[in-house]
Design a protein around this motif. Structure first.
Motif, short mmCIF file in Angstrom:
data_model
loop_
_atom_site.label_atom_id
_atom_site.label_comp_id
_atom_site.label_asym_id
_atom_site.label_seq_id
_atom_site.Cartn_x
_atom_site.Cartn_y
_atom_site.Cartn_z
N VAL A 110 0.82 -1.21 0.00
CA VAL A 110 0.00 0.00 0.00
C VAL A 110 0.85 1.26 0.00
CG1 VAL A 110 -1.68 1.33 1.33
CG2 VAL A 110 -1.98 -1.14 1.05
N SER A 111 1.91 1.29 0.78
CA SER A 111 2.73 2.50 0.84
C SER A 111 3.37 2.80 -0.51
CB SER A 111 3.81 2.37 1.93
OG SER A 111 4.69 1.30 1.65
N HIS A 112 3.81 1.76 -1.22
CA HIS A 112 4.44 1.99 -2.51
C HIS A 112 3.41 2.39 -3.57
CE1 HIS A 112 7.41 2.08 -5.51
NE2 HIS A 112 7.32 0.84 -5.96
N LEU A 113 2.24 1.77 -3.54
CA LEU A 113 1.19 2.18 -4.47
C LEU A 113 0.79 3.64 -4.25
CD1 LEU A 113 -1.19 -0.95 -4.36
CD2 LEU A 113 0.32 -0.29 -6.24
N THR A 114 0.61 4.02 -3.00
CA THR A 114 0.18 5.40 -2.72
C THR A 114 1.28 6.41 -3.03
OG1 THR A 114 0.75 5.07 -0.38
CG2 THR A 114 -1.54 4.73 -1.00
N GLU A 115 2.54 6.05 -2.79
CA GLU A 115 3.64 6.95 -3.16
C GLU A 115 3.67 7.16 -4.67
OE1 GLU A 115 6.99 4.92 -1.60
OE2 GLU A 115 6.55 5.46 0.49
N THR A 116 3.44 6.12 -5.43
CA THR A 116 3.44 6.22 -6.89
C THR A 116 2.29 7.10 -7.38
OG1 THR A 116 4.41 4.00 -7.03
CG2 THR A 116 3.40 4.87 -9.02
N ALA A 117 1.20 7.14 -6.62
CA ALA A 117 0.03 7.92 -7.01
C ALA A 117 0.00 9.32 -6.42
CB ALA A 117 -1.23 7.18 -6.57
N ALA A 118 1.12 9.76 -5.85
CA ALA A 118 1.13 10.97 -5.02
C ALA A 118 0.51 12.19 -5.67
CB ALA A 118 2.56 11.27 -4.57
#
Length: 214
Positions: A110-118
């Motif tokens: 989740v953290s990597h997905l959300t960082e990519t969608a920042a």
């Protein structure tokens, strides 16, 4: 971005396992679903399960069970839609989806997905891994990565667009995500973090992997 709600996709037919619920197969001291829930729980603001048929078979999990909102098992996107509709009733802006038969997905999913969608107006990101030299798949993106369409970050704002696309016959996840400028979050880590159980041989392999993860 706050934590998204988590949606476990368990609506498939499991034909290669002889039917039934792959997530309820034994793994370690519990089931595959137990392992999926233990990985997703800390990463999400809450969880639900997308599954068809009698929901009572999942009662011991204590999770809401969402059936497909459209008939005839049109693929994983309809499970995403079920999750988006549910999340909208909870006032959530996003969901993260994981597959019910993939017990070792990354703990930073989740953290990597959300960082990519920042900086995206509508966060829409699929997990991806590097393509190995001997790997052939229809899920390869233009950038040469292997996309994992059941592992993604999805915005509730696009749920009606997704519903219309499914009603028009859309079945391939990436056709819809590309239409909306979806991105890929690369998980370049050892092993196969998105290994899923499709066959009895896969289940035996998962049992061996479980020993390592302990």
């Amino acid at each position: 971005m706050t934590k998204p709600l988590g949606v476990i996709l368990a609506g498939g037919l499991a034909t290669r396992m002889g039917g039934g619920d792959k997530g309820l197969l034994p793994l370690g001291d519990g089931t595959i679903l137990d392992q999926v829930i233990s990985r997703l729980g800390p990463q999400a603001a809450g969880m639900t399960l997308n599954a068809n048929g009698d929901p009572d078979r999942f009662a011991h999990l204590g999770l809401p069970v969402l059936p497909d909102p459209l008939p005839d098992f049109p693929g994983p996107l309809v499970g995403v839609l079920a999750g988006l509709d549910w999340a909208a009733t909870q006032g959530a802006d996003t969901i993260v989806t994981v597959a019910a038969d993939t017990p070792f997905f990354p703990e930073n999913l989740v953290s990597h997905l959300t960082e990519t969608a920042a900086d995206m107006a509508h966060p829409l990101v699929l997990a991806a891994t590097p393509r190995s030299a001997d790997e052939k798949t229809k899920s390869m993106s233009r950038s040469g990565l292997i996309r994992h369409p059941t592992f993604g970050l999805w915005p509730t704002a696009l749920r009606d667009d997704l519903r219309a696309a499914l009603q028009d016959g859309l079945r391939k996840v990436v056709l819809w995500t590309e239409k909306h400028g979806g991105r890929e979050a690369l998980f370049d880590i050892p092993g196969d973090p998105f290994f899923n159980v499709n066959t009895p041989e896969d289940l035996a392999h998962a049992q061996e992997l479980m020993k390592d993860h302990r």
